[in-house]
Design an enzyme around this catalytic site. Structure first.
Site, PDB file in Angstrom:
ATOM      1  N   HIS A 188      30.843 -38.507 -25.465  1.00 21.18           N
ATOM      2  CA  HIS A 188      31.202 -37.202 -24.907  1.00 21.18           C
ATOM      3  C   HIS A 188      31.853 -37.363 -23.530  1.00 21.18           C
ATOM      4  O   HIS A 188      32.927 -36.811 -23.265  1.00 21.18           O
ATOM      5  CB  HIS A 188      29.947 -36.346 -24.800  1.00 21.18           C
ATOM      6  CG  HIS A 188      30.168 -34.968 -24.261  1.00 21.18           C
ATOM      7  ND1 HIS A 188      30.255 -33.861 -25.056  1.00 21.18           N
ATOM      8  CD2 HIS A 188      30.324 -34.512 -22.986  1.00 21.18           C
ATOM      9  CE1 HIS A 188      30.450 -32.785 -24.314  1.00 21.18           C
ATOM     10  NE2 HIS A 188      30.489 -33.161 -23.043  1.00 21.18           N
ATOM     11  N   GLU A 189      31.203 -38.113 -22.662  1.00 18.72           N
ATOM     12  CA  GLU A 189      31.698 -38.231 -21.289  1.00 18.72           C
ATOM     13  C   GLU A 189      33.003 -39.022 -21.224  1.00 18.72           C
ATOM     14  O   GLU A 189      33.879 -38.720 -20.399  1.00 18.72           O
ATOM     15  CB  GLU A 189      30.639 -38.871 -20.399  1.00 18.72           C
ATOM     16  CG  GLU A 189      29.310 -38.123 -20.366  1.00 18.72           C
ATOM     17  CD  GLU A 189      29.451 -36.646 -20.050  1.00 18.72           C
ATOM     18  OE1 GLU A 189      30.342 -36.281 -19.248  1.00 18.72           O
ATOM     19  OE2 GLU A 189      28.674 -35.856 -20.614  1.00 18.72           O
ATOM     20  N   GLU A 234      34.819 -28.649 -22.617  1.00 16.17           N
ATOM     21  CA  GLU A 234      33.550 -28.909 -23.300  1.00 16.17           C
ATOM     22  C   GLU A 234      33.638 -28.833 -24.817  1.00 16.17           C
ATOM     23  O   GLU A 234      32.969 -29.589 -25.520  1.00 16.17           O
ATOM     24  CB  GLU A 234      32.476 -27.952 -22.772  1.00 16.17           C
ATOM     25  CG  GLU A 234      32.171 -28.136 -21.297  1.00 16.17           C
ATOM     26  CD  GLU A 234      31.819 -29.569 -20.936  1.00 16.17           C
ATOM     27  OE1 GLU A 234      31.429 -30.354 -21.818  1.00 16.17           O
ATOM     28  OE2 GLU A 234      31.958 -29.924 -19.757  1.00 16.17           O
ATOM     29  N   GLY A 246      22.498 -33.881 -18.871  1.00 13.93           N
ATOM     30  CA  GLY A 246      22.489 -35.107 -19.646  1.00 13.93           C
ATOM     31  C   GLY A 246      23.418 -36.136 -19.030  1.00 13.93           C
ATOM     32  O   GLY A 246      23.088 -37.309 -18.927  1.00 13.93           O
ATOM     33  N   ALA A 247      24.598 -35.681 -18.608  1.00 19.56           N
ATOM     34  CA  ALA A 247      25.572 -36.573 -17.982  1.00 19.56           C
ATOM     35  C   ALA A 247      26.670 -35.746 -17.339  1.00 19.56           C
ATOM     36  O   ALA A 247      26.813 -34.560 -17.623  1.00 19.56           O
ATOM     37  CB  ALA A 247      26.166 -37.539 -19.011  1.00 19.56           C
ATOM     38  N   HIS A 281      35.907 -36.872 -21.999  1.00 17.91           N
ATOM     39  CA  HIS A 281      36.297 -36.061 -20.846  1.00 17.91           C
ATOM     40  C   HIS A 281      37.286 -36.775 -19.927  1.00 17.91           C
ATOM     41  O   HIS A 281      38.024 -36.116 -19.181  1.00 17.91           O
ATOM     42  CB  HIS A 281      35.062 -35.713 -20.012  1.00 17.91           C
ATOM     43  CG  HIS A 281      34.373 -34.461 -20.421  1.00 17.91           C
ATOM     44  ND1 HIS A 281      35.033 -33.271 -20.613  1.00 17.91           N
ATOM     45  CD2 HIS A 281      33.054 -34.210 -20.657  1.00 17.91           C
ATOM     46  CE1 HIS A 281      34.151 -32.337 -20.952  1.00 17.91           C
ATOM     47  NE2 HIS A 281      32.956 -32.879 -20.995  1.00 17.91           N
ATOM     48  N   ASN A 333      32.385 -37.405 -13.974  1.00 18.61           N
ATOM     49  CA  ASN A 333      33.170 -37.751 -12.791  1.00 18.61           C
ATOM     50  C   ASN A 333      34.159 -38.865 -13.130  1.00 18.61           C
ATOM     51  O   ASN A 333      33.785 -39.876 -13.722  1.00 18.61           O
ATOM     52  CB  ASN A 333      32.247 -38.233 -11.668  1.00 18.61           C
ATOM     53  CG  ASN A 333      31.027 -37.356 -11.514  1.00 18.61           C
ATOM     54  OD1 ASN A 333      31.123 -36.183 -11.217  1.00 18.61           O
ATOM     55  ND2 ASN A 333      29.852 -37.946 -11.740  1.00 18.61           N
ATOM     56  N   GLU A 350      29.899 -30.444 -10.402  1.00 21.41           N
ATOM     57  CA  GLU A 350      30.307 -29.387 -11.332  1.00 21.41           C
ATOM     58  C   GLU A 350      29.214 -28.331 -11.425  1.00 21.41           C
ATOM     59  O   GLU A 350      28.030 -28.672 -11.530  1.00 21.41           O
ATOM     60  CB  GLU A 350      30.587 -29.960 -12.725  1.00 21.41           C
ATOM     61  CG  GLU A 350      31.242 -28.928 -13.617  1.00 21.41           C
ATOM     62  CD  GLU A 350      31.678 -29.493 -14.961  1.00 21.41           C
ATOM     63  OE1 GLU A 350      32.692 -29.039 -15.493  1.00 21.41           O
ATOM     64  OE2 GLU A 350      30.984 -30.371 -15.466  1.00 21.41           O
TER      65      GLU A 350
END
Length: 969
Positions: free
Chosen positions: A399-400, A422, A363-364, A403, A367, A226
């Protein structure tokens, strides 16, 4: 916590407390152009357009005018110059966006990395659907060596097709493949072979290094795609709406690496060409965007378990850090199960891996099924990681994982709507983290961690709308900032609040509808608003309200005037700078900088806030309050993304109430009053004396969050007074007087609940900044006991103690810290971060220069941490100039390392934002004027605005501040 969570990054950004502040400047500058000059320029433009059109028409018949180019979408721009291929020929395709007549359906990727030679070779087979007969295909490619002979094309019912011409365009990062026959409507397979370097540049397919406890250097190969770096690993249709399925075969040396990881589970492993080589084959993924593809070759250890619905969750790390993976595994399982219920959709993949990468730029990265993390943001070890580290790890995981639904299952159609990914992940992370622990009071922390930082960033003239047109990779990368993340999250929180009048779970129902309607596909901002409107049973047109917040930058200040029992409300745009500062703003408002503002009114006479609206068409709105109302406050809990400025008498009433009994306002309302008062003051909307007078109530404040808001504003004055010794010392005395009562009770003891630990750390750090003798001496003694006697330090006090030993101790203390940091591989990632930051606080400029030099030597400091060193050194008065001169001297090295199109680059560009003089402003402006700033272009404008604003604040308001301080210290 002491290091505040920073803005960006699908990338949750790394921690960074060097954000800087911006101030008011009322300079009127206009640019004029004579009639003659205007006519001359207009003539040149017309001639240029005609010339471009003629050249384009003859460069390739039809290519410059084909309808596909206009069909890309309304975002696409015609580049105002003839693009050239690497061989010097005119490049026939004149858009940075790919044509829409060739659509990818599936990829088979074969990769063979060689970590000894730092190269990789590969092959990609792309099944494409041709929607319109064509004799050319365009794919993205960057830094890949692809020859004409390595390309083949097969189409149904067509005999052998060959690549007649292959042109590479570096600016567009494209390959134009001209075929010797027409590609018919239907299915074709495009095969490309390629080779490339396996660099250590933290993007694309790259090499990462870690040191085992034995001292052996070990290498892994990993990815970071990304926003637009999948094309640096394999040729592809690298746009988010061009979703396809992906399969992978990866060759690895089994003597070095025991496993390969991919988005999907391993299918089988076979021998490959030599005894040590193995090839791992993986099954096909769901349809997804290229930026979510990931693969890793490593020798990591892992822990694993299953969720209640059967998804396999695993956490990977270098083998010697395996013991720090268990907390992340537990959190990931619990949050995944919670999100399945919250989103109303099961996690769609059979497995979810979380991997700690030794070298990682953000931070991360989310995927799909293979989330990668900076080690410090995934690994947690009780006794070695602080309470702040524990919360940070939880937040990043939340957070991830958010996503996986918001961003992966449903993806924005184009990067202009990045905030859909985001902003929502940045909001939902608080919901997920709160599920793990309500003791962390995440919804209260949202105000200080997200809202107030976003308000500061969005008050700049050189901000940008949440939804904004972007075309090239550098513009796309620049969007990974506080606006897309924190402002996006803040307006979603605001929407959540005003939608609750239609039902407590209205936003959740809207989100579920949005995800179900668009799963495995793409969406735009209006698709979300449509889902929310339906969730209200169409009682509210959500688009009408929210478009005023997403389609124009900035936010309002609501002005309130009380007359008896009536309140009159008006709105204007809030900025720190006059709109004519230095340059014309990049964006214009279609709403004339007016907003649909949800008003919440809280008074001394009502326990429940009253809700109303201030609309763009309202010149003013009048609200009634009850007889006998002593005080009132707008924007309860700071749920609205705006500031409030009261009339002078109301401010005085609020201040007196705070001083009498501040607890009648909850902690978030106290945070709000502090932050609004100081920001209104420095923007010229409120007398600074009022803000300072309000701050005196802090002598009785015992809660962490109001203090966090306070220090974020008070530290600004340490910054602007850094070159004025007398003013600085006067302000320090005032600052210390506010903390005096707290310091009487605070000791170097790691006790209490989490917020007690946060407050203790916050106040002790400020006491060190003020050079309080008792705190300095106690911390130095603790440092000596650790260094000389091996005493184990309380983990939540280590940062303070390390800094005291470095800042107020001998050079040998610095050398000792460096030795522990650099030569002890068993030190945890969070501990290494504390040690590194502590070294930036030394008063010895020679040691600072040495550390800066080490920061560009990856054998000493990881390249991911160069920016950390620069930012922390620049945040101290003694290091600001050093960091700036280092940036100038090593510009070529830094721009190459960070890649001027990377997400980290804008933060490097902001290094000089601490400056506060006209001379420094002019120096920075002159230097940046001659540089290719890439993704840092807007950041450079913001830096100049920030410096200029401080110059003007010192000119117009310093005397008022000094006058007040002199009479109150």
């Amino acid at each position: 916590m002491e290091p505040s969570d920073c803005e960006d990054a699908s990338f949750l950004p790394d921690e960074d407390n060097a954000s800087g502040h911006v101030k008011y400047c009322n300079s009127d500058k206009t640019v004029t152009c004579s009639h003659t000059k205007a006519c001359f320029i207009s003539s040149l433009i017309i001639i240029s357009i005609i010339t471009v059109s003629l050249i384009a028409a003859f460069a390739r018949p039809g290519a410059a005018k084909i309808s596909e180019q206009s069909e890309v979408n309304n975002i696409t721009k015609r580049v105002p110059s003839i693009p050239l291929a690497t061989n010097g020929e005119a490049y026939p395709w004149h858009s940075i966006r790919l044509p829409k007549f060739a659509v990818p359906e599936s990829y088979y990727i074969h990769m063979h990395p060689n970590l000894t030679t730092s190269t990789f070779a590969g092959k990609v087979e792309i099944k494409i659907r041709i929607l319109k007969e064509t004799d050319f295909v365009i794919v993205h490619s960057s830094s890949l060596n692809i020859s004409k002979k390595s390309i083949s094309i097969q189409c149904t019912h067509v005999s052998a097709i060959h690549a007649e011409k292959v042109l590479h365009n570096i600016k567009y990062q494209q390959i134009y493949i001209k075929t010797d026959k027409k590609l018919p409507i239907g299915s074709c397979k495009l095969t490309l072979k390629f080779v490339a370097e396996l660099k250590t540049k933290l993007s694309g397919f790259y090499k990462s290094i870690y040191t085992a406890p034995s001292g052996e250097k070990r290498f892994i190969a990993t990815t970071q795609f990304e926003a637009t770096d999948a094309r640096a690993a394999f040729p592809c249709f690298d746009e988010p709406a061009m979703k396809a399925t992906f399969q992978l075969s990866m060759v690895r040396d089994s003597s070095l690496h025991n496993l390969t990881l991919f988005n999907m589970p391993l299918d089988r492993t076979e021998d490959f060409e030599s005894p040590d080589l193995k090839i791992d084959h993986f099954g096909a993924s769901h349809k997804m965007s290229t930026y979510l593809v990931a693969f890793i070759v490593c020798d990591f250890g892992y822990v694993t378990t299953n969720t209640s619905s059967g998804t396999k969750i695993s956490v990977y790390s270098p083998p010697h850090l395996w013991g720090q993976t268990h907390y992340a595994l537990d959190v990931a399982v619990n949050i995944t199960e919670y999100y399945e219920n919250f989103f109303g959709l099961p996690f769609p993949l059979p497995k979810q891996d979380l991997v700690a990468i030794p070298d990682f730029s953000g931070g991360a990265m989310e995927n799909w099924g293979l989330i990668t993390y900076r080690s410090v943001d995934l690994l947690y070890e009780k006794g070695q990681s602080s309470a702040a580290n524990q919360q940070r790890v939880t937040v990043v995981i939340a957070h991830e994982l958010a996503h996986q639904w918001f961003g992966n299952l449903v993806t924005m159609s184009w990067w202009s709507d990045l905030w859909l990914n985001e902003g929502f992940a940045s909001y939902v992370e608080y919901i997920g983290t709160n599920y793990i622990s309500t003791k962390w009071k995440m919804f209260d922390q949202f105000v200080t961690s997200s809202v107030q930082g976003a308000l500061e960033s969005d008050a700049l003239i050189h901000s940008h709308p949440i939804s904004v047109q972007v075309d090239d990779p550098e513009q796309i990368t620049a969007l990974f900032d506080a606006i897309s993340y924190n402002k996006g999250a803040s307006i979603i929180r605001m929407m959540d609040h005003f939608l609750q009048q239609y039902g407590e779970d209205t936003i959740q129902h809207g989100l579920q509808q949005y995800l179900i309607s668009h799963k495995y596909g793409n969406a735009k901002t209006n698709d979300l608003w449509d889902a929310m409107t339906k969730a209200t049973d169409k009682k509210l047109n959500v688009s009408d309200v929210m478009s005023t917040w997403t389609d124009q930058m900035g936010y309002p200040v609501v002005r309130v005037k009380r007359q008896g029992n009536k309140l009159t409300l008006t709105q204007n745009r809030f900025t720190f700078s006059n709109a004519t500062l230095d340059a014309t703003p990049e964006f214009k408002s279609t709403f004339n900088y007016k907003w649909h503002i949800p008003i919440t009114l809280f008074t001394s006479k009502n326990d429940n806030p009253v809700n109303s609206w201030l609309k763009p068409t309202d010149k003013s709105v009048t609200l009634d309050i009850r007889d006998g109302t002593k005080w009132f406050k707008l924007n309860h809990n700071q749920v609205g993304f705006y500031r409030v400025n009261y009339d002078s008498q109301t401010w005085q009433t609020l201040i007196e109430q705070l001083k009498t009994d501040h607890t009648v306002f909850n902690v978030t309302d106290r945070c709000n009053l502090i932050d609004d008062a100081f920001n209104l003051a420095v923007a010229g909307h409120l007398n600074p004396k009022t803000a300072f007078h309000l701050s005196t109530y802090l002598k009785k404040e015992r809660e962490y969050l109001p203090w966090r808001s306070a220090v974020g504003n008070l530290d600004y004055f340490l910054e602007i007074f850094r070159d004025d010794y007398d003013s600085l010392e006067l302000f320090k005395k005032f600052y210390m007087s506010l903390m005096e009562n707290l310091l009487k009770d605070i000791k170097l003891e790691d006790t209490g609940e989490m917020f007690d630990k946060y407050l203790r750390s916050l106040i002790l750090h400020r006491a060190l900044m003020m050079e309080d003798k008792k705190i300095v001496n106690d911390a130095k003694a603790a440092f000596a006991d650790w260094k000389n006697n091996g005493k184990v330090l309380p983990v939540n006090l280590r940062s303070v103690i390390y800094k005291a030993g470095i800042k107020f101790g001998s050079n040998s203390n610095w050398d000792y810290i460096w030795e522990v940091y650099h030569n002890n591989s068993s030190v945890s990632p969070s501990e290494k971060q504390r040690l590194l930051v502590a070294m930036t606080t030394t008063k010895n400029t020679d040691l600072l220069r040495r550390l800066l030099q080490y920061s560009i030597d990856s054998t000493k400091i990881r390249s991911q941490d160069t920016g950390t060193v620069l930012r922390y050194i620049s945040s101290d008065a003694g290091g600001t100039e050093l960091a700036w001169h280092f940036l100038k001297k090593h510009w070529d090295i830094l721009s190459k390392r960070y890649n001027i199109g990377s997400m980290s680059w804008p933060r490097i560009i902001k290094i000089p934002s601490r400056f506060s003089t006209q001379f420094e402003h002019d120096e920075v402006k002159a230097f940046y004027a001659n540089k290719n700033l890439g993704s840092g272009t807007r950041a450079a404008k913001q830096v100049l605005e920030m410096i200029k604003s401080k110059v003007c604040f010192l000119k117009y308001s310093k005397s008022t501040v000094i006058e007040w301080l002199t009479s109150h210290v």
